[in-house]
Structure formats: C-alpha cells, structure tokens
Design a protein around this motif. Structure first.
Motif, PDB file in Angstrom:
ATOM      1  N   ASP A 230     -18.929 -53.697 -21.633  1.00 51.54           N
ATOM      2  CA  ASP A 230     -19.832 -53.400 -20.681  1.00 51.54           C
ATOM      3  C   ASP A 230     -19.437 -53.297 -19.372  1.00 51.54           C
ATOM      4  OD1 ASP A 230     -21.625 -53.435 -22.713  1.00 51.54           O
ATOM      5  OD2 ASP A 230     -22.191 -55.798 -22.402  1.00 51.54           O
ATOM      6  N   LYS A 231     -18.423 -54.082 -18.863  1.00 52.44           N
ATOM      7  CA  LYS A 231     -17.989 -54.162 -17.578  1.00 52.44           C
ATOM      8  C   LYS A 231     -17.231 -52.840 -16.957  1.00 52.44           C
ATOM      9  CE  LYS A 231     -14.423 -56.717 -14.787  1.00 52.44           C
ATOM     10  NZ  LYS A 231     -13.693 -57.733 -14.789  1.00 52.44           N
ATOM     11  N   THR A 232     -16.255 -52.639 -18.073  1.00 49.93           N
ATOM     12  CA  THR A 232     -15.127 -51.399 -17.905  1.00 49.93           C
ATOM     13  C   THR A 232     -15.529 -50.111 -18.555  1.00 49.93           C
ATOM     14  OG1 THR A 232     -13.925 -52.031 -19.524  1.00 49.93           O
ATOM     15  CG2 THR A 232     -13.458 -53.097 -17.754  1.00 49.93           C
TER      16      THR A 232
ATOM     17  N   ASN B 184      -7.342 -57.506 -17.103  1.00 51.80           N
ATOM     18  CA  ASN B 184      -8.991 -57.988 -16.772  1.00 51.80           C
ATOM     19  C   ASN B 184      -8.732 -59.423 -16.874  1.00 51.80           C
ATOM     20  OD1 ASN B 184     -10.939 -55.636 -16.596  1.00 51.80           O
ATOM     21  ND2 ASN B 184      -9.776 -55.114 -18.223  1.00 51.80           N
TER      22      ASN B 184
ATOM     23  N   THR C 287     -16.836 -61.863 -25.787  1.00 47.09           N
ATOM     24  CA  THR C 287     -15.923 -61.251 -24.752  1.00 47.09           C
ATOM     25  C   THR C 287     -15.477 -59.862 -24.734  1.00 47.09           C
ATOM     26  OG1 THR C 287     -14.964 -63.633 -24.934  1.00 47.09           O
ATOM     27  CG2 THR C 287     -13.720 -62.002 -23.600  1.00 47.09           C
TER      28      THR C 287
ATOM     29  N   ALA D 232     -18.532 -58.008 -23.490  1.00 47.28           N
ATOM     30  CA  ALA D 232     -18.622 -58.253 -22.094  1.00 47.28           C
ATOM     31  C   ALA D 232     -17.732 -57.220 -21.356  1.00 47.28           C
ATOM     32  CB  ALA D 232     -18.582 -59.566 -21.648  1.00 47.28           C
ATOM     33  N   LEU D 233     -16.462 -57.319 -21.939  1.00 40.17           N
ATOM     34  CA  LEU D 233     -15.377 -56.246 -21.222  1.00 40.17           C
ATOM     35  C   LEU D 233     -15.645 -54.951 -21.498  1.00 40.17           C
ATOM     36  CD1 LEU D 233     -12.507 -56.053 -20.132  1.00 40.17           C
ATOM     37  CD2 LEU D 233     -11.852 -56.126 -22.667  1.00 40.17           C
TER      38      LEU D 233
END
Length: 183
Positions: free
Chosen positions: A87-89, A102, A81, A84-85
């Motif tokens: 990679d996203k932000t 988030n 997680t 993924a956070l």
C-alpha cells in the motif's frame, strides 16, 4: 591587572602526587600502595570478574540448558506487514532488498514470511522461508512465494533512491592558441 599577577582560578590546578619520594612526601615508605600484596607490586593487573578470592558470581550462579549452535534464527515478517508495504510503495516484486530499503530487516537477517493478517495485493515474494499458511494466502491472492536466499543489492538501491536522469550540458571549450592560429 598586570601580566605577572595572572594565575589560574583557585582549585582548577592540582599538583600530581609524586609517589615513592620518601616520608617527607606524605606517601611514606610504601608510596601510597599500602602494605604487601599483589596490588603493591609492579605488573599487577586484576583479572576480569576477580572478586578478591571469594567465589565469583559467574561461578556461583547455577547453569542449565545449552545454546544450539545449529539454530537458524529468522526475522518474522507477517502478511499484514507485506500488505502495508504494498500500500505504501506499490511494489509487487518484494525481495530482501526491498524489505531492507524500507527498514523492515537488517542486511544479515534471514526472513521468514508468516501468515498473520490478510493479503489482498498480488505480490511476488522472495524470502528465505515461508509458513504453509503464508504460502496459501499469497497464492490465493494471485501472487507467488519463492524461496530465495540472495540479497539483491540493486533492488535495495533502486527503492532507496529512485532512478533520476541527470542531464549534463557541455560547456563550450575555450579556444587554444593553435585553434586561434588556424582561424
């Protein structure tokens, strides 16, 4: 159609029951309350869970175990997680405020980072607790794991609404009588 012939639709208006008005009202001498008993008397209010005197369900069901009042409940966040956070932000300094903004935790949650998944990003994590495998994986990726119990509201606000500069142009002031007389 005339004004004096207007009336409501059939069945839409119901007259209130006028209780306690004798036998002619149809309610009889008991005013539609039946005979005797607590329900026929003023001031009656049924207790929650009352089942008419029989043993209530809450007392019939067997009880076992206990609630530990000292238990600390953590919200589990795994390394996948966190990856993924990132990679996203693209945020490398992750704390409770970033997780909250988030949508991963609530404001009152205590967070424990667990070691499921793979972490390749270099992140500096601040949370309430870490598992040993999570600390090892974070440090192997070049990051740091810090136990910190504070909720950074500023970080949450920055991530939720990125800072945008607002340029305000000043309007020319209207000339007053004094300034007109001076000119």
């Amino acid at each position: 159609m005339k004004l004096e012939t207007l009336k409501p639709a059939k069945g839409s208006v119901k007259a209130n029951d006028r209780v306690g008005r004798g036998h002619g009202s149809g309610g009889g001498g008991t005013a539609k309350r039946g005979h005797k008993g607590a329900k026929s008397r003023s001031g009656y209010s049924q207790k929650r869970g009352f089942e008419g005197g029989q043993m209530p369900l809450q007392r019939r069901v067997p009880k076992f175990g206990f609630k530990n009042i000292n238990r600390v409940a953590y919200k589990a966040i795994n390394l996948d997680t966190i990856q993924a956070l990132f990679d996203k932000t693209g945020i490398s300094n992750i704390d409770l405020g970033v997780l909250y903004s988030n949508g991963l935790i609530s404001k009152s949650d205590l967070v424990k980072v667990l070691g499921r998944g793979e972490l390749t990003a270099t992140v500096n994590l601040r949370a309430n607790a870490f598992s040993a495998s999570a600390i090892a994986a974070i440090e192997k990726a070049g990051g740091s794991a810090t136990v910190d119990a504070t909720f950074n509201r500023e970080a949450a606000a920055e991530v939720a609404a990125p800072a945008v500069e607002v340029v305000v142009e000043e309007k020319p002031k209207k000339a007053t009588k004094k300034s007109k007389e001076a000119n």
